[in-house]
Design an enzyme around this catalytic site. Structure first.
Site: not given
Ligand SMILES: NC(=O)c1ccc[n+]([C@@H]2O[C@H](COP(=O)([O-])OP(=O)(O)OC[C@H]3O[C@@H](n4cnc5c(N)ncnc54)[C@H](OP(=O)(O)O)[C@@H]3O)[C@@H](O)[C@H]2O)c1
Length: 331
Positions: A15-16, A36-37, A58, A97, A178
């Site tokens: 989604i990002a 990001s991780r 993060y 969300k 979701d």
């Protein structure tokens, strides 16, 4: 706060990738950093989208003084711990969300936001779609009388994969958080906090919910009948029924372009309001404007509404036997 609102992105997933593109059509906002991780994934995202800074943790984005607001696009249970740390670091937040995995988690984030006077909003983009704004205006003008009933469904057919975030319980898997969040939020927007929640459905082997029907009841007889699923597709319809007519939202209702107004005794009226960009620009503009105006909450997607929605989802999850928890290993 600078004249231009500088955005950071956390959790550069599916989604990002889409949302960040919409900054191009939002005045006064610019995406400047990503976390990001993995440094490699952050670098790749920054390069693809022209961001200035890429962080491989993060925590690092929270010490960047040139980030005003962070868009949190990790899986739902990974929102809570990051949001608390971000608020303590003075960062405003737009949180995808479902806001959190649990009602307790959502309450903690909202409490800290209010305590610190820091802006937070759930990224419920539906409420900002111009067609939904038009629907709310018609309802407020009394076009269909008093709203008595809301019907909505949203479902997709996905093959069960226990490690995918849609199905893994530790990643907030299941239809409720979701997709169910959309039908519940739509009903809450029009009818407020329900007096009763009744849910029925089935679970995947992971313990995440596969399908759910949710009936919301109000003591004065108003109701909402909602359906969600990850097992089969649902059309994505929504209907708002009032005492003197109804409004159909042409699918899919969570980001519609067209609504149809049926006033008693009149021909149906079709109303089309196109979205800007991919439809995420409106929520980005709302946050940007709120921050420039020094507001700590959005009036379109207030935190009290987020808490009601989260509570309804929590009650439905409890009734289905789904046990969600917030992640504790995010930072
Ligand atoms: N508004 C909308 O239309 C829309 C649509 C889809 C999803 N969403 C919401 O956005 C959020 C993310 O969904 P998505 O579909 O983008 O998910 P996704 O593709 O799996 O991406 C999530 C990202 O979160 C990061 N992450 C942090 N902890 C993780 C963990 N333990 N496991 C997996 N990933 C982790 C990962 O990035 P790094 O490892 O690189 O940090 C990953 O790429 C969810 O809350 C979802 O409900 C909204």
């Amino acid at each position: 706060m600078s004249a231009e609102i500088r955005w950071g992105v956390v959790g550069p997933g599916r989604i990002a990738e889409k949302v960040v593109e919409d900054f191009a059509v939002v005045d006064g906002a610019r995406a400047v950093a990503v976390a990001s991780r993995s440094q490699e994934r952050a670098d790749g995202f920054a390069a693809r989208h022209g961001l200035e800074r890429a962080y491989g943790s993060y925590a690092d984005i929270l010490s960047d003084p040139d980030v005003d607001v962070v868009y949190v696009a990790t899986p739902h249970p990974q929102h809570h711990q990051f949001a608390l740390a971000a608020l303590r670091a003075g960062k405003a937040l737009l949180v995808e969300k479902a806001f959190t995995a649990t009602t307790a988690g959502a309450t903690e984030v909202v409490d800290l936001a209010r305590e610190t006077g820091t802006f937070v909003m759930e990224a419920m983009w539906t409420r900002f779609q111009p067609a939904v704004v038009a629907l709310n205006e018609l309802v407020a003008d009394g076009a269909i009388g008093e709203v008595r009933s809301v019907q909505a469904d949203l479902g997709v057919s996905r093959e069960y994969d226990p490690v995918d975030r849609l199905f893994a319980l530790e990643l907030g898997g299941g239809a409720l958080l979701d997709l169910g969040v959309y039908v519940v939020s739509f009903a809450q927007m029009l009818l407020g906090r329900p007096d009763r929640v009744v849910a029925t459905g089935s679970l995947f082997p992971s313990g995440a919910d596969a399908e759910a029907a949710i009936l919301l009841g109000w003591d004065d007889g108003r109701n909402a009948a909602l359906t969600t699923s990850l097992k089969y597709a649902l059309p994505g319809t929504a209907r708002v029924v009032g005492t003197t007519g109804w409004i159909d939202v042409v699918p899919r209702f969570h980001h519609p372009q067209t609504i149809v107004l049926h006033r008693d005794g009149a021909e149906p009226e079709e109303i089309t309001r196109p979205q800007t960009g991919a439809g995420y620009a409106h929520e980005l503009a709302e946050v940007t404007e709120c921050l420039r105006a020094g507001r700590t909450e959005s009036t379109v997607m207030p935190l009290d509404d987020t808490l009601v929605v989260q509570d309804v989802l929590g009650q439905a999850a409890d009734q289905l036997g789904v046990r969600h928890a917030e992640a504790v290993d995010v930072l």
